[in-house]
Design a protein around this motif. Structure first.
Motif, PDB file in Angstrom:
ATOM      1  N   HIS A   1      -9.261   4.134  -0.571  1.00  0.00           N
ATOM      2  CA  HIS A   1      -9.357   3.162   0.518  1.00  0.00           C
ATOM      3  C   HIS A   1     -10.797   2.766   0.816  1.00  0.00           C
ATOM      4  CE1 HIS A   1      -5.085   4.337   2.082  1.00  0.00           C
ATOM      5  NE2 HIS A   1      -5.102   3.891   0.841  1.00  0.00           N
TER       6      HIS A   1
ATOM      7  N   LEU B   1       4.935  -2.421  -4.126  1.00  0.00           N
ATOM      8  CA  LEU B   1       4.505  -1.424  -3.131  1.00  0.00           C
ATOM      9  C   LEU B   1       3.220  -1.891  -2.445  1.00  0.00           C
ATOM     10  CD1 LEU B   1       4.914   1.780  -5.344  1.00  0.00           C
ATOM     11  CD2 LEU B   1       6.415   1.062  -3.443  1.00  0.00           C
TER      12      LEU B   1
ATOM     13  N   LYS C   1      -5.376   4.595  -3.914  1.00  0.00           N
ATOM     14  CA  LYS C   1      -5.641   5.605  -2.878  1.00  0.00           C
ATOM     15  C   LYS C   1      -7.106   5.576  -2.427  1.00  0.00           C
ATOM     16  CE  LYS C   1      -1.469   7.469  -3.385  1.00  0.00           C
ATOM     17  NZ  LYS C   1      -0.405   7.167  -2.415  1.00  0.00           N
TER      18      LYS C   1
ATOM     19  N   ARG D   1       0.658  -6.494  -2.467  1.00  0.00           N
ATOM     20  CA  ARG D   1       1.552  -5.527  -3.098  1.00  0.00           C
ATOM     21  C   ARG D   1       1.284  -5.402  -4.606  1.00  0.00           C
ATOM     22  NH1 ARG D   1       6.263  -3.867  -0.313  1.00  0.00           N
ATOM     23  NH2 ARG D   1       5.983  -4.365   1.882  1.00  0.00           N
TER      24      ARG D   1
ATOM     25  N   LYS E   1      -2.216  -0.183  -0.502  1.00  0.00           N
ATOM     26  CA  LYS E   1      -2.829   1.066  -0.032  1.00  0.00           C
ATOM     27  C   LYS E   1      -2.031   2.301  -0.448  1.00  0.00           C
ATOM     28  CE  LYS E   1      -5.297   0.933   3.923  1.00  0.00           C
ATOM     29  NZ  LYS E   1      -5.683   0.620   5.337  1.00  0.00           N
ATOM     30  N   GLU E   2      -0.766   2.109  -0.789  1.00  0.00           N
ATOM     31  CA  GLU E   2       0.005   3.232  -1.332  1.00  0.00           C
ATOM     32  C   GLU E   2      -0.298   3.448  -2.817  1.00  0.00           C
ATOM     33  OE1 GLU E   2       4.229   3.097  -0.578  1.00  0.00           O
ATOM     34  OE2 GLU E   2       3.909   2.458   1.509  1.00  0.00           O
TER      35      GLU E   2
END
Lengths: 437, 437
Positions: free
Chosen positions: A302, A293, A300, A289, A296-297
């Motif tokens: 990935h 959060l 971006k 996190r 991956k949020e």
């Protein structure tokens, strides 16, 4: 991890030690003078005298080669009444901490952190027990001299030796850094064997003489399998007490996630390193996190997470060696401090830390009988529990399966050292971390 | 002290720095976003943004050779609102600390002690400014990477550079460790000259860009004369702010007195090192105390005090090199920490500490215009006063006269660097401490 040095399993063990015992180990009716015999492997004298009025008791500095009989080191030979100081200063009881590979560079950072009070706090007097090899004995004396010259008030005993059966006596922490570096042309199996023998011997020594609740952190590589060998040779110590250090990998992963996300590293939490401290290690960005959060949020990109992040973390040590010309002793020592603190300070709410721990009874379906890095939490009592609330996806599971397979292969390769039959080495490609052997 | 490396006075200076400023230097009406220009030697951008909602601002890691333009380093490039954190966490204002010879072994211990909070406390965020040479620039990057990987919450900025005019900007502490080691066949006068040039340059840079109340601790040898050169080239900074490190000598002297008296080292106080950090140094056993009593009342072996003690202290570094194979970086770093703490924590009642300080106005009749180690006390405000109540006897005065003579000779030898005319070198025998050049 960079290796410090070989802790020789040779038979010519000797030991130099300070004879003071903390008040917890004494039953004195007077603080002024007492004499006490204690039997373990050999009978020894323990002299306790009060320092308040005590002067003029010179003790020679130990400067010779290792001797058969035990002697104390330098100023730490001075006897004094620690109990009186404990009472006066509200200090805790003395704890014994052993460090192997004590003449190496990682230890050269770590020992001073331990002695300064940075790790165990300003009210915790400590005894340092330095384990080296016959070859490194003079260097151990040099380290002890520098510890003397540092005048750390909490450092109450320093002893040096090359026999783990003496050095590990009554220790509550074993920080096992010493390991032999790979020689030219040596196969990985050969390295597993030679270091495995050292850790088998040290496991036996821990089993024989250490505190029954000793906490063991294995740093010398291959650290997961060394830790496994060590615990298998110490059946009287809970397997749960053995750790393989993956905290430097965790720290590096946190830093890289912070860098990518454009935040300071203190905003990154819940980072797990899964599996082996090798290039098959799995830095987990699925559960990690940033500012609370999911990563991956926040990140971006990935593709970067899946294709670059892991490799950057794995290759960090190699890049550092290129830059700095030597391996990362300072940050390794910092990560050992972090690993200890994670066990003696309650884990912050909602967070966790990574440690290579014994897999028996794990909730994730990882093969039993391995030392495998997983997310852990601690109440600060020296113990830990494996974290339950993590999620998996196909990417993460595939990676975890690969590192699990590697650890199973390493285990087969050292079966002769764990009491599990005849070794069979079918190791895949060489996955040692660059420059950390 | 062991030398770390040459801080090159070359002209191709470059600098990599983090641009964040602490709240004290800002006048923001919002914590969310601001932009600020600041002029010193060159105009530069300072970007402050709030980290709370700030993500996705990747910054490239600095991995190239030194560049002409300034850039921040790695994760410390992340911008964030330190003022918000200061308020939330009751932190003090950020302080800027420069370390020269930053790629060397002493610094490799010291930087992590500074970053951990061990020196300035758990509520003091810090910025580390690492000064190295063009040759050591990659190693500086390695050190900065290890600092990144250590995740120290208090370490808010790391910048690296080879130009003291940039690295020293706004610093409140200068820990000057870098010095050039003596090459084969180099005369002592040659060494004084080459290192003197480095310290003259750094003095000029301090004078130009450092905080007007910067505290300077010179460790690179010959440290007394280097400190003198440095302060003479920084006329706008109080001469009182410059120190030459003799704390390692003091610590070693305390340890040896404890060993001889048969007490733990925390019982020894009031130890002064007088004069030069060289073999003419004078560890003072006349004023020193053990358990509050004069040393000579406790240690009856006055022959040992007069004939052996001083030599043991002086030769400690050489013995250590023999044992340990390298110079005493760890205990030197500890003594630098001690020296800093002595200035920021009030000196315990009745005790004092040693530091090489400017002699102008001293009470002892020591020649003016030298940097001479003397007993000092501090209120913990960064300043100090020279202790008045010390006694002298013929033995002590004779020794002090000798070390004073050596420092006067060193001063004549660097007159061209202190603006005092033409140098004239009539140095007596070589009195450098073994292994500490």
């Amino acid at each position: 991890m960079a290796v410090a040095e070989l802790t020789s399993p040779a038979s010519a063990y000797t030991h130099t030690t300070t004879r003071l015992r903390s008040s917890s180990q004494l039953s004195l009716s007077s603080t002024h003078l007492s004499l006490r015999f204690r039997r373990s492997f050999s009978p020894r004298n323990t002299t306790i005298t009060c320092s308040i009025n005590q002067v003029q008791a010179p003790v020679p500095v130990q400067t010779q080669k290792p001797k058969d009989k035990s002697e104390c080191f330098g100023v730490f030979c001075q006897t004094y009444d620690l109990r009186a100081e404990e009472e006066t200063k509200s200090w805790k009881k003395l704890i014994n901490i052993a460090v192997s590979g004590a003449a190496g560079m990682i230890s050269n950072h770590l020992l001073f952190k331990l002695a300064s009070g940075e790790v165990f706090g300003p009210d915790q007097p400590i005894a340092l027990k330095l384990l080296g090899s016959e070859r490194s004995f003079q260097a151990l004396e040099g380290v002890a001299m520098e510890l003397e010259d540092s005048l750390y008030p909490l450092l109450r005993e320093v002893s040096i030796g090359i026999n783990p059966y003496e050095v590990f006596e009554d220790i509550e922490w074993a920080l096992l850094i010493g390991a032999k570096p790979r020689g030219p042309g040596m196969e990985r199996a050969g390295l597993l064997d030679i270091n495995g023998q050292i850790y088998a011997e040290q496991g036996k020594a821990l089993n024989a003489v250490a505190s029954r609740n000793v906490k063991v952190i294995v740093v010398g590589n291959p650290c997961n399998t060394n830790a496994l060998i060590c615990l298998k040779n110490a059946p009287n110590i809970p397997a749960k007490n053995f750790h393989a250090l993956t905290r430097l990998d965790e720290n590096r992963a946190k830093c890289q996630l912070a860098l990518k996300a454009g935040v300071f590293y203190d905003k990154v939490s819940n980072v797990t390193i899964w599996g082996n401290h090798s290039t098959t290690q799995v830095p987990d960005f699925l559960n990690a996190r940033i500012n609370g959060l999911p990563v991956k949020e926040v990140i971006k990109d990935h593709k970067w997470l899946e294709e670059e992040f892991t490799e950057i973390v794995q290759k960090r040590g190699g890049v550092l060696i290129q830059k700095w010309g030597r391996s990362s002793a300072a940050s390794t020592a910092v990560s050992i401090v972090d690993a200890i603190k994670s066990l003696i300070i309650p884990t912050p709410e909602g967070d966790w830390f990574s440690s290579g721990v014994y897999t028996n009874g794990n909730l994730y379906g990882i093969a039993e009988g391995l030392v495998f890095s997983m997310p852990c939490r601690s109440k600060g009592d020296g113990d830990y529990e494996i974290v339950k609330d993590v999620i998996f996806d196909d990417y993460l599971l595939k990676k975890i399966t690969k590192t699990e397979g590697e650890l199973l292969a390493e285990k087969r390769c050292v079966a002769h050292l764990t009491g599990e039959g005849i070794a069979f080495c079918d190791l895949p490609e060489d996955t040692m971390l660059p420059g950390e052997m």
